[in-house]
Write a protein that holds these residues in place. Structure first.
Motif, PDB file in Angstrom:
ATOM      1  N   ARG A 153       0.800  -1.219   0.000  1.00 43.61           N
ATOM      2  CA  ARG A 153       0.000   0.000   0.000  1.00 43.61           C
ATOM      3  C   ARG A 153       0.835   1.271   0.000  1.00 43.61           C
ATOM      4  O   ARG A 153       0.294   2.339  -0.069  1.00 43.61           O
ATOM      5  CB  ARG A 153      -0.887   0.025   1.234  1.00 43.61           C
ATOM      6  CG  ARG A 153      -1.815  -1.130   1.341  1.00 43.61           C
ATOM      7  CD  ARG A 153      -2.890  -1.026   0.338  1.00 43.61           C
ATOM      8  NE  ARG A 153      -3.890  -2.040   0.614  1.00 43.61           N
ATOM      9  CZ  ARG A 153      -4.933  -2.240  -0.130  1.00 43.61           C
ATOM     10  NH1 ARG A 153      -5.133  -1.529  -1.191  1.00 43.61           N
ATOM     11  NH2 ARG A 153      -5.792  -3.166   0.178  1.00 43.61           N
ATOM     12  N   SER A 154       2.145   1.188   0.156  1.00 39.03           N
ATOM     13  CA  SER A 154       2.926   2.407   0.264  1.00 39.03           C
ATOM     14  C   SER A 154       4.300   2.198  -0.359  1.00 39.03           C
ATOM     15  O   SER A 154       4.614   1.120  -0.857  1.00 39.03           O
ATOM     16  CB  SER A 154       3.069   2.809   1.730  1.00 39.03           C
ATOM     17  OG  SER A 154       3.922   1.900   2.385  1.00 39.03           O
ATOM     18  N   THR A 155       5.120   3.230  -0.292  1.00 40.09           N
ATOM     19  CA  THR A 155       6.474   3.143  -0.821  1.00 40.09           C
ATOM     20  C   THR A 155       7.462   2.798   0.289  1.00 40.09           C
ATOM     21  O   THR A 155       8.644   3.099   0.181  1.00 40.09           O
ATOM     22  CB  THR A 155       6.863   4.489  -1.463  1.00 40.09           C
ATOM     23  OG1 THR A 155       6.756   5.497  -0.458  1.00 40.09           O
ATOM     24  CG2 THR A 155       5.986   4.795  -2.640  1.00 40.09           C
ATOM     25  N   ALA A 156       6.990   2.183   1.367  1.00 42.99           N
ATOM     26  CA  ALA A 156       7.858   1.802   2.477  1.00 42.99           C
ATOM     27  C   ALA A 156       8.815   0.698   2.024  1.00 42.99           C
ATOM     28  O   ALA A 156       8.607   0.053   0.997  1.00 42.99           O
ATOM     29  CB  ALA A 156       7.029   1.321   3.656  1.00 42.99           C
ATOM     30  N   THR A 157       9.859   0.494   2.806  1.00 44.73           N
ATOM     31  CA  THR A 157      10.829  -0.524   2.428  1.00 44.73           C
ATOM     32  C   THR A 157      10.267  -1.927   2.550  1.00 44.73           C
ATOM     33  O   THR A 157      10.697  -2.819   1.827  1.00 44.73           O
ATOM     34  CB  THR A 157      12.083  -0.400   3.308  1.00 44.73           C
ATOM     35  OG1 THR A 157      11.694  -0.501   4.672  1.00 44.73           O
ATOM     36  CG2 THR A 157      12.782   0.923   3.074  1.00 44.73           C
ATOM     37  N   LEU A 158       9.321  -2.150   3.455  1.00 43.13           N
ATOM     38  CA  LEU A 158       8.674  -3.449   3.578  1.00 43.13           C
ATOM     39  C   LEU A 158       7.272  -3.376   2.991  1.00 43.13           C
ATOM     40  O   LEU A 158       6.574  -2.382   3.167  1.00 43.13           O
ATOM     41  CB  LEU A 158       8.580  -3.855   5.051  1.00 43.13           C
ATOM     42  CG  LEU A 158       9.893  -4.135   5.770  1.00 43.13           C
ATOM     43  CD1 LEU A 158       9.620  -4.434   7.234  1.00 43.13           C
ATOM     44  CD2 LEU A 158      10.623  -5.289   5.139  1.00 43.13           C
ATOM     45  N   PRO A 159       6.833  -4.436   2.323  1.00 40.55           N
ATOM     46  CA  PRO A 159       5.459  -4.425   1.812  1.00 40.55           C
ATOM     47  C   PRO A 159       4.453  -4.469   2.959  1.00 40.55           C
ATOM     48  O   PRO A 159       4.718  -5.041   4.011  1.00 40.55           O
ATOM     49  CB  PRO A 159       5.383  -5.687   0.955  1.00 40.55           C
ATOM     50  CG  PRO A 159       6.500  -6.541   1.410  1.00 40.55           C
ATOM     51  CD  PRO A 159       7.553  -5.644   1.955  1.00 40.55           C
ATOM     52  N   GLU A 160       3.311  -3.848   2.736  1.00 39.58           N
ATOM     53  CA  GLU A 160       2.251  -3.817   3.742  1.00 39.58           C
ATOM     54  C   GLU A 160       1.044  -4.583   3.230  1.00 39.58           C
ATOM     55  O   GLU A 160       0.695  -4.491   2.052  1.00 39.58           O
ATOM     56  CB  GLU A 160       1.853  -2.373   4.051  1.00 39.58           C
ATOM     57  CG  GLU A 160       2.947  -1.572   4.712  1.00 39.58           C
ATOM     58  CD  GLU A 160       2.485  -0.182   5.091  1.00 39.58           C
ATOM     59  OE1 GLU A 160       1.292   0.130   4.876  1.00 39.58           O
ATOM     60  OE2 GLU A 160       3.306   0.581   5.604  1.00 39.58           O
ATOM     61  N   TYR A 161       0.420  -5.335   4.132  1.00 37.34           N
ATOM     62  CA  TYR A 161      -0.739  -6.131   3.779  1.00 37.34           C
ATOM     63  C   TYR A 161      -1.871  -5.850   4.750  1.00 37.34           C
ATOM     64  O   TYR A 161      -1.640  -5.643   5.943  1.00 37.34           O
ATOM     65  CB  TYR A 161      -0.407  -7.629   3.821  1.00 37.34           C
ATOM     66  CG  TYR A 161       0.662  -8.030   2.835  1.00 37.34           C
ATOM     67  CD1 TYR A 161       0.358  -8.212   1.496  1.00 37.34           C
ATOM     68  CD2 TYR A 161       1.967  -8.202   3.244  1.00 37.34           C
ATOM     69  CE1 TYR A 161       1.338  -8.563   0.590  1.00 37.34           C
ATOM     70  CE2 TYR A 161       2.953  -8.562   2.356  1.00 37.34           C
ATOM     71  CZ  TYR A 161       2.638  -8.748   1.032  1.00 37.34           C
ATOM     72  OH  TYR A 161       3.609  -9.090   0.143  1.00 37.34           O
ATOM     73  N   ASP A 162      -3.092  -5.844   4.236  1.00 34.83           N
ATOM     74  CA  ASP A 162      -4.257  -5.763   5.102  1.00 34.83           C
ATOM     75  C   ASP A 162      -4.479  -7.129   5.738  1.00 34.83           C
ATOM     76  O   ASP A 162      -3.963  -8.147   5.268  1.00 34.83           O
ATOM     77  CB  ASP A 162      -5.494  -5.336   4.310  1.00 34.83           C
ATOM     78  CG  ASP A 162      -5.455  -3.863   3.939  1.00 34.83           C
ATOM     79  OD1 ASP A 162      -4.873  -3.077   4.716  1.00 34.83           O
ATOM     80  OD2 ASP A 162      -5.989  -3.505   2.873  1.00 34.83           O
ATOM     81  N   ARG A 163      -5.306  -7.156   6.774  1.00 38.08           N
ATOM     82  CA  ARG A 163      -5.488  -8.390   7.528  1.00 38.08           C
ATOM     83  C   ARG A 163      -6.082  -9.520   6.704  1.00 38.08           C
ATOM     84  O   ARG A 163      -5.790 -10.677   6.954  1.00 38.08           O
ATOM     85  CB  ARG A 163      -6.362  -8.122   8.746  1.00 38.08           C
ATOM     86  CG  ARG A 163      -5.671  -7.187   9.724  1.00 38.08           C
ATOM     87  CD  ARG A 163      -6.433  -7.067  11.015  1.00 38.08           C
ATOM     88  NE  ARG A 163      -5.735  -6.163  11.922  1.00 38.08           N
ATOM     89  CZ  ARG A 163      -4.799  -6.533  12.773  1.00 38.08           C
ATOM     90  NH1 ARG A 163      -4.456  -7.786  12.831  1.00 38.08           N
ATOM     91  NH2 ARG A 163      -4.210  -5.656  13.552  1.00 38.08           N
ATOM     92  N   SER A 164      -6.868  -9.221   5.743  1.00 37.09           N
ATOM     93  CA  SER A 164      -7.502 -10.277   4.948  1.00 37.09           C
ATOM     94  C   SER A 164      -6.699 -10.651   3.714  1.00 37.09           C
ATOM     95  O   SER A 164      -7.085 -11.561   2.988  1.00 37.09           O
ATOM     96  CB  SER A 164      -8.902  -9.837   4.534  1.00 37.09           C
ATOM     97  OG  SER A 164      -8.807  -8.667   3.739  1.00 37.09           O
TER      98      SER A 164
END
Length: 139
Positions: A3-14
């Motif tokens: 969801r963002s340009t962060a260094t780690l990928p982000e995931y929603d709970r589902s």
């Protein structure tokens, strides 16, 4: 999906892919992260309404790879003995010498509640006195 340009990928709970788990999920599988760092971020519930922003709330969780995880280490007999002695020091009243099933307020009161307030404790709150056990360390 990230969801963002962060260094780690982000995931929603589902939407967490297979092979990623939180620390609690690894612990339920008798695994530990094994010294490697997190590989992704589990977004908090509130951030699912803002998919264009990175999650920076303290309720987010780190996700670890199950493939890189190692089995949990089991303590040796000497380590278990040391932990038991440390807990006994926190659970034993210095006045009545009863060992309770919970830690006592020794810093503030100095004794257990029954000794401090003058009542008889319930027998299910403390351990029955046992004969001195002979421990044989593993080493």
């Amino acid at each position: 999906m990230p969801r963002s340009t962060a260094t780690l990928p982000e995931y929603d709970r589902s939407a967490v892919p297979e092979g990623l788990a939180t620390r609690r999920q690894l612990r339920a599988l008798n695994l530990s992260p094994g010294g490697h760092g997190p590989v992704a971020v589990l977004r908090c519930k509130a951030c699912s309404y803002r998919p264009d922003q990175a999650c920076s709330h303290p309720t987010r969780a780190w996700l670890y790879s199950v493939e890189l995880a190692r089995p949990k280490r089991t303590p040796t007999l000497a380590q278990e003995l040391a932990l038991d002695r440390a807990m006994a020091a926190r659970q034993t009243c210095p006045r009545c010498c009863r060992r309770y099933y919970f830690c006592l307020p020794l810093r503030t009161q100095g004794v257990c509640d029954p000794c401090d307030k003058g009542y008889v404790p319930s027998p299910d709150t403390y351990m029955p006195p046992a004969s001195p056990a002979i421990y044989h360390p593993a080493a």
